[in-house]
Write an enzyme that holds these catalytic residues in place. Structure first.
Site, PDB file in Angstrom:
ATOM      1  N   ARG A  75       0.856  -1.186   0.000  1.00 18.53           N
ATOM      2  CA  ARG A  75       0.000   0.000   0.000  1.00 18.53           C
ATOM      3  C   ARG A  75       0.890   1.232   0.000  1.00 18.53           C
ATOM      4  NH1 ARG A  75      -2.984   2.846   4.864  1.00 18.53           N
ATOM      5  NH2 ARG A  75      -4.118   4.396   3.656  1.00 18.53           N
ATOM      6  N   HIS A 119      -3.638  10.663   0.790  1.00 22.81           N
ATOM      7  CA  HIS A 119      -3.082  10.501   2.139  1.00 22.81           C
ATOM      8  C   HIS A 119      -2.599  11.884   2.583  1.00 22.81           C
ATOM      9  CE1 HIS A 119      -1.448   7.241   4.991  1.00 22.81           C
ATOM     10  NE2 HIS A 119      -1.189   8.393   5.585  1.00 22.81           N
ATOM     11  N   GLU A 164      -7.955   7.875   6.385  1.00 21.46           N
ATOM     12  CA  GLU A 164      -8.303   8.482   7.673  1.00 21.46           C
ATOM     13  C   GLU A 164      -8.940   9.869   7.570  1.00 21.46           C
ATOM     14  OE1 GLU A 164      -4.977   8.325  10.364  1.00 21.46           O
ATOM     15  OE2 GLU A 164      -4.855   6.146  10.304  1.00 21.46           O
ATOM     16  N   ASN A 289      -7.380   1.024   9.978  1.00 21.82           N
ATOM     17  CA  ASN A 289      -6.107   1.347  10.635  1.00 21.82           C
ATOM     18  C   ASN A 289      -6.339   1.300  12.132  1.00 21.82           C
ATOM     19  OD1 ASN A 289      -5.182   1.898   8.070  1.00 21.82           O
ATOM     20  ND2 ASN A 289      -4.870   4.098   8.405  1.00 21.82           N
ATOM     21  N   TYR A 291      -4.250   1.476  15.956  1.00 25.27           N
ATOM     22  CA  TYR A 291      -3.035   1.653  16.759  1.00 25.27           C
ATOM     23  C   TYR A 291      -3.271   1.380  18.243  1.00 25.27           C
ATOM     24  CZ  TYR A 291      -0.782   3.308  12.583  1.00 25.27           C
ATOM     25  OH  TYR A 291      -0.262   3.340  11.321  1.00 25.27           O
ATOM     26  N   GLU A 350      -3.276  -0.471   8.186  1.00 27.12           N
ATOM     27  CA  GLU A 350      -2.136   0.046   8.960  1.00 27.12           C
ATOM     28  C   GLU A 350      -2.213  -0.520  10.366  1.00 27.12           C
ATOM     29  OE1 GLU A 350      -1.580   4.319   9.256  1.00 27.12           O
ATOM     30  OE2 GLU A 350      -2.036   4.582   7.130  1.00 27.12           O
TER      31      GLU A 350
END
Ligand code: FCB
Length: 443
Positions: A75, A119, A164, A289, A291, A350
């Site tokens: 990606r 992005h 995002e 994504n 985290y 991600e």
């Protein structure tokens, strides 16, 4: 490590602005991040991405690293200001040529390209015309998507429109931490709708060229700080913004109830008849994504009725982010319950962590905390799959150390160490660990 299906996609992700550098090469126009980097105090240490990891010139070496790693999917993002320096009009051929060379080199190594069209590097002239506060930007984005698709859709199966959009609305337009640095608080909400409309219009342009389409959102399970009613309501409000605002319209064709923010009619601003049909055209996949989880308490009397709270009791990354692999399983199973049949196949687009990586005297980088992070999160994906969530791939953020937005070069997220003075690349221990994991899964 549990076994994953044979066709499960193993990959890594990067983004153009964070690695390419070469901001003035081959007719590239200015992006909002170029402008933002020049704003005093915006980037830690006053650093810029003018050179970054110099990927624009060193991409053949970086593709060799991908091949060595053995990933099946890569990606990357396409820089809009390279393709349309002014954000509108005819394509700048050298910009498209760069991504075509990259695409063909990946395909020659049996690596499937997974491009992201946006992005965060908006052409500056579009920001000057209102940026994502302007509905026109959605149409500009679709035009740009069409230009890229004309050149590359014949070779690339799955495309990601936006990365995002929540972070764009929250950090870039509401709080001002990211380019273009507006501090509009709730008045930033129309940027949510304009981005989603841009996604929908771009998706139509991509599909017309035969492509399959996804969008990538960042998600987090939201935990109330206490069981008290006020904190539980605060968590619900935060969940609405972070997890629903950019997902309910895509999957359910309507905005969530925004009354916690004093908005009565489930419209973040800017919705015109017909928009939600465009936005909710079926997705081929959803990019997730992840985290860390979010924990909040109530903040009465504030336009944002919650505040972030620390999550004690877990290890933290160099960024200070708590390491909670189970949060990824929780999130994925929550989405399965929430959206049911409307949830498309998921790619983890991600996941990764920054660490205080330092080469030792012999040059090796032994990043055990990153290995532990990745190992835990890949197992968490397997658990979600066992629980019935249709996950098709997992991509580590990120291939190599890069420009981490307002943190400059202070956070190293890469599987490959980059010495920014020499641009020398050194695979870390996590690179070898991930390579072995992929090889073992391939059997
Ligand atoms: C995500 C961004 C990515 C990178 C990681 C650490 O929010 O998509 O560019 O900055 O965080």
């Amino acid at each position: 490590m549990p076994g994953f299906p044979d066709n499960f996609a193993w990959g890594v992700a990067t983004s153009a602005y964070q690695i390419e550098g070469a901001v003035a090469a081959d007719g590239r126009g200015e992006s909002i991040w170029d402008t933002f980097c020049r704003r005093p105090g915006a980037i830690r240490g006053g650093q810029t991405a003018d050179v970054a990891a110099d990927h624009y010139h060193r991409w053949p070496e970086d593709i060799d690293l991908l091949a060595e790693l053995g990933v099946s999917v890569y990606r990357f993002s396409i820089a809009w200001p390279r393709v349309q320096p002014q954000g509108r009009g005819r394509a700048n051929p050298p910009g498209l040529d760069f991504y075509e060379r990259l695409t063909d080199a990946l395909l020659a190594r049996q690596i499937t390209p997974m491009p992201t069209l946006y992005h965060w590097d908006l052409p500056q002239p579009l920001e000057d015309a209102g940026g994502w506060l302007s509905r026109q930007t959605a149409q500009r984005f679709a035009d740009y998507a069409g230009l890229v698709a004309d050149r590359l859709a014949d070779r690339i199966p799955l495309w990601i429109t936006l990365n995002e959009p929540f972070v764009v609305t929250a950090y870039a337009y509401a709080l001002g931490f990211h380019a273009p640095g507006h501090e509009l608080m709730l008045a930033a909400l129309p940027t949510a709708h304009h981005q989603l409309l841009g996604h929908g219009l771009a998706a139509a342009a991509l599909r017309a060229a035969g492509a399959r389409v996804a969008i990538t959102n960042n998600y987090a399970p939201v935990w109330p700080a206490t069981d008290g009613a006020a904190d539980v309501a605060a968590a619900h409000a935060c969940d609405t913004l972070q997890n629903r605002l950019f997902t309910d319209p895509l999957l359910l064709g309507r905005y969530p109830d925004l009354s916690a923010f004093g908005i009565g009619d489930a419209d973040p601003g800017g919705v015109v008849d017909g928009d939600l049909e465009i936005i909710s055209a079926p997705l081929d996949a959803l990019g997730v994504n992840y985290y860390n989880p979010t924990r909040v308490s109530a903040l009465p009397g504030s336009p944002l009725p919650f505040q972030l709270e620390p999550i004690p009791g877990y290890p933290v990354t160099a960024f200070g982010w708590p390491v909670v692999p189970a949060g990824l399983t929780e999130l994925l199973t929550q989405f399965r319950d929430r959206y049911g049949e409307s949830l498309p196949p998921v790619y983890i687009t991600e996941n990764g962590c920054s660490a205080a990586d330092e080469p030792s005297a012999d040059g090796a980088v032994d990043d055990q905390p990153r290995i532990r992070y990745l190992d835990g999160h890949i197992r968490a994906v397997a658990q979600a799959m066992t629980a019935g969530v249709d996950v098709r791939g997992y991509l580590v953020w990120t291939l190599m150390d890069n420009f981490e937005w307002s943190e400059g070069y202070h956070q190293r997220f890469g599987l490959v160490y980059v010495d920014f003075a020499t641009q020398q690349r050194t695979p870390k221990a996590s690179f070898r660990w991930y390579r072995e994991l992929i090889a073992a899964q391939r059997g």
